[in-house]
Motif scaffolding. Sequence first.
Motif, PDB file in Angstrom:
ATOM      1  N   TRP A  39      -5.105   2.988   2.588  1.00  0.00           N
ATOM      2  CA  TRP A  39      -5.671   3.299   1.266  1.00  0.00           C
ATOM      3  C   TRP A  39      -6.799   4.311   1.417  1.00  0.00           C
ATOM      4  O   TRP A  39      -7.697   4.150   2.247  1.00  0.00           O
ATOM      5  CB  TRP A  39      -6.197   2.018   0.621  1.00  0.00           C
ATOM      6  CG  TRP A  39      -6.812   2.240  -0.729  1.00  0.00           C
ATOM      7  CD1 TRP A  39      -6.295   2.972  -1.759  1.00  0.00           C
ATOM      8  CD2 TRP A  39      -8.060   1.735  -1.196  1.00  0.00           C
ATOM      9  NE1 TRP A  39      -7.140   2.956  -2.828  1.00  0.00           N
ATOM     10  CE2 TRP A  39      -8.230   2.205  -2.522  1.00  0.00           C
ATOM     11  CE3 TRP A  39      -9.052   0.940  -0.646  1.00  0.00           C
ATOM     12  CZ2 TRP A  39      -9.347   1.898  -3.282  1.00  0.00           C
ATOM     13  CZ3 TRP A  39     -10.159   0.629  -1.398  1.00  0.00           C
ATOM     14  CH2 TRP A  39     -10.304   1.100  -2.706  1.00  0.00           C
ATOM     15  N   THR A  49       0.829  -1.209   0.000  1.00  0.00           N
ATOM     16  CA  THR A  49       0.000   0.000   0.000  1.00  0.00           C
ATOM     17  C   THR A  49       0.861   1.255   0.000  1.00  0.00           C
ATOM     18  O   THR A  49       0.585   2.219  -0.721  1.00  0.00           O
ATOM     19  CB  THR A  49      -0.922   0.000   1.228  1.00  0.00           C
ATOM     20  OG1 THR A  49      -1.721  -1.179   1.225  1.00  0.00           O
ATOM     21  CG2 THR A  49      -1.831   1.217   1.237  1.00  0.00           C
ATOM     22  N   ASN A  63      -4.837  -4.646  -3.142  1.00  0.00           N
ATOM     23  CA  ASN A  63      -3.652  -3.863  -3.498  1.00  0.00           C
ATOM     24  C   ASN A  63      -3.262  -4.090  -4.954  1.00  0.00           C
ATOM     25  O   ASN A  63      -2.913  -3.150  -5.681  1.00  0.00           O
ATOM     26  CB  ASN A  63      -2.481  -4.232  -2.587  1.00  0.00           C
ATOM     27  CG  ASN A  63      -2.593  -3.592  -1.218  1.00  0.00           C
ATOM     28  OD1 ASN A  63      -3.272  -2.587  -1.049  1.00  0.00           O
ATOM     29  ND2 ASN A  63      -1.949  -4.177  -0.222  1.00  0.00           N
TER      30      ASN A  63
END
Length: 736
Positions: free
Chosen positions: A261, A72, A108
């Motif tokens: 995120w 991430t 991801n």
Amino acid sequence: MHSQPYSSYLPDPVFKLPLACFTDKLYIAVICLALSFSNIVYAQRTKIDSLKKELLQLNGDARINCLNTLSTAYIYLNADSARLFAQKAIDESSQLHDEKGLVTALNNKAHIAGVAMRNFVLQEEICKEAITLCNKLNDKQILADTYLNLALAFFCRGDYDSTVKTCDLIIQLSQLNDIKKQLGEAIVIKGSAAFETGAYEKSFAYFNQGLSIFNSINDSYNTAIIVAKIGDLYRLAGDRASALNFYFQSLEYPKADYFTWHPLVDLGDAYYVPNQYDSTLYESDKYLQSIKLLTIRSNYYDLPDISKAEKKMAEKKFADALTILMKNVTLVNQYNNKSELMHLLLDMAKAYHGEKKNAKAFYYNRELLQYASAQKAKQYLRDGYLLMFDLYDELKRTDSAYFYFKKYTLIKDSVALDIFSKKLAIHQAAVENEKEKNQIDVLNKEKLIEQQQLQISRQQVKNESLKKNILIAGILLFATLGFIIFRNISLKRKNEAGKRQMVEKELAMQKLENEKTTIELRQRATELEMQALRSQMNPHFIFNCLNSINKFIINNEAEKASDYLTKFAKLIRMVLQQSGMQFILLEDEINCLCLYMDLEKSRFDPPFNYEFHYEGVNASAVMIPNLIIQPFVENAIWHGLQPKKGGKGKIDICLKQGDEFLICVVKDNGVGRPDKVQEKINGKVSLGIQLTQDRLQLLNEQDNNETRIVIKDVVDENGKNAGTCVEIKMPVEIIS
């Protein structure tokens, strides 16, 4: 339209500057802000290096979580590293069967496909794979994040209908599970989709709704993104000063790190620009864009080139503009981004029109209208219809020109109304924003007062503690009194323990009584099941069947005897197989009834008919209690059709599906109930029906089901008996 400018309703931002002042000092200010962000990036890289060192010492789930965190963090720093860590997380979580770690890694990987590779089709495919795993995982928050990832794939591809549908699923899921962050993000993505399709009023409403949610959970970074998005609406409305103030205001909020995120970051910039491009505003647009990108990363990678092309078009340098645009069309087609493609198609059609190359202008404009119609982008439809009108008007094709002018007028009114409503909504929302800020100030003051009161309370507690110490010292001086108090407390505890034991014994007795009642109910149900089985296949029926077989044999009708015997044996086998089941498939019950009625009707002259009717019923997916319907069918045959004189008998069985129950209606055209009173007096009452009523009553007591049996008389137009109708409401189980 406004009595005051929009900016007068807004809090004064720290960086509030006049838009007209595009001097070197302003660019220096932007550079300084960018340097501050570079310091944040440096801090992020330091933390990443620390995580890499920790990774070498981790195993199992902790290692997979660390790999996902690194993936991430690297998405916006180094796509190759992000992809590498995501793939490692996928491989290791698959080996360890860590479904949560696997879903996070797939998210991801999908995010990288969209942000770094701009392969939104691949992003969509990976998200759908992750959603399948999420449904097994039963983690609603991860499922909501995965749907957000899918919504972004649709949005970046320009598929706004799918974007809205996916966001609606996220909103429903988040509301049911009280997930505020994902709820706000889904609402904002819907607002962005509305913006891209020209529904500015809806867009602004969604943005404000999302802003309210993020304020309620103190999500500062998403709040900053929405403030910048609202600045886009001001810029589109032509109020560049207020837009700049919003962009600067968004910089006041703390920025998030790269280890979490944030889907709204990937929404990027708005692609649509006003119809008439003003080359004098080129530098101001670049400046506005630079300020905004300090809060929101733009995924509109070629915006400077597009702006240069539009500047050339405004200067009548169409050939130079086309050179720039053709290069960008190739890139956009490669990434299949319909929003960017519509922007480019409109500019290319205008450029070819300026070059007087009408054939190519027609071609690109028709392509634009096709995409805009599919994406419901009203603003592009409006500009495309206007350009078609101009092209046909120049060719003196009046009918076609008038046709497109009418379309332009209709869509223009629609978009113009949206813009008017949008500006009014911005004005009203600005006032509300000011009110909300005042409310926040009041809350902050109240919080300060509470803190002061807490400090006073702590001081009071300290004073009371001192008094308590003095009291304890006094108690120590009176040891005898202390011994008496201790003795009294001990006796009290013993009494309380005795009372507690008595209560526990009473609860245990009550539990035993409840268990005894449950066992008795189950035993009663088992007895009723067995009695129903014996009632269904009663000796009278078996005797009649054997007589029928004997009759066929005596009459030398071997084929009929064999067929009858086969059906009889099949019926016996089915009943015995189902005897140990509490619930059976409706399809199996129907097959059993068909065999039973086929055997019975062969002994009627003429044979009676029967029909099944289904209303919303899937017989192979519904399970009903065993041996429920047959006693009513048997009763209809022997007490309704058998005494009937003249005419052919018929039985209709209708099945209706409810939410948690099934209604079965058994209707015959026999003699009805009044004509059978004498038979009932003689003792011919169906034991099977009585047992079925007892079973349904037992189901009511066990599961609180509203079961019932209703028997009605059927009369003809002359008011005479024409049969009997029995309605049975029974519980069902649905096979998913």
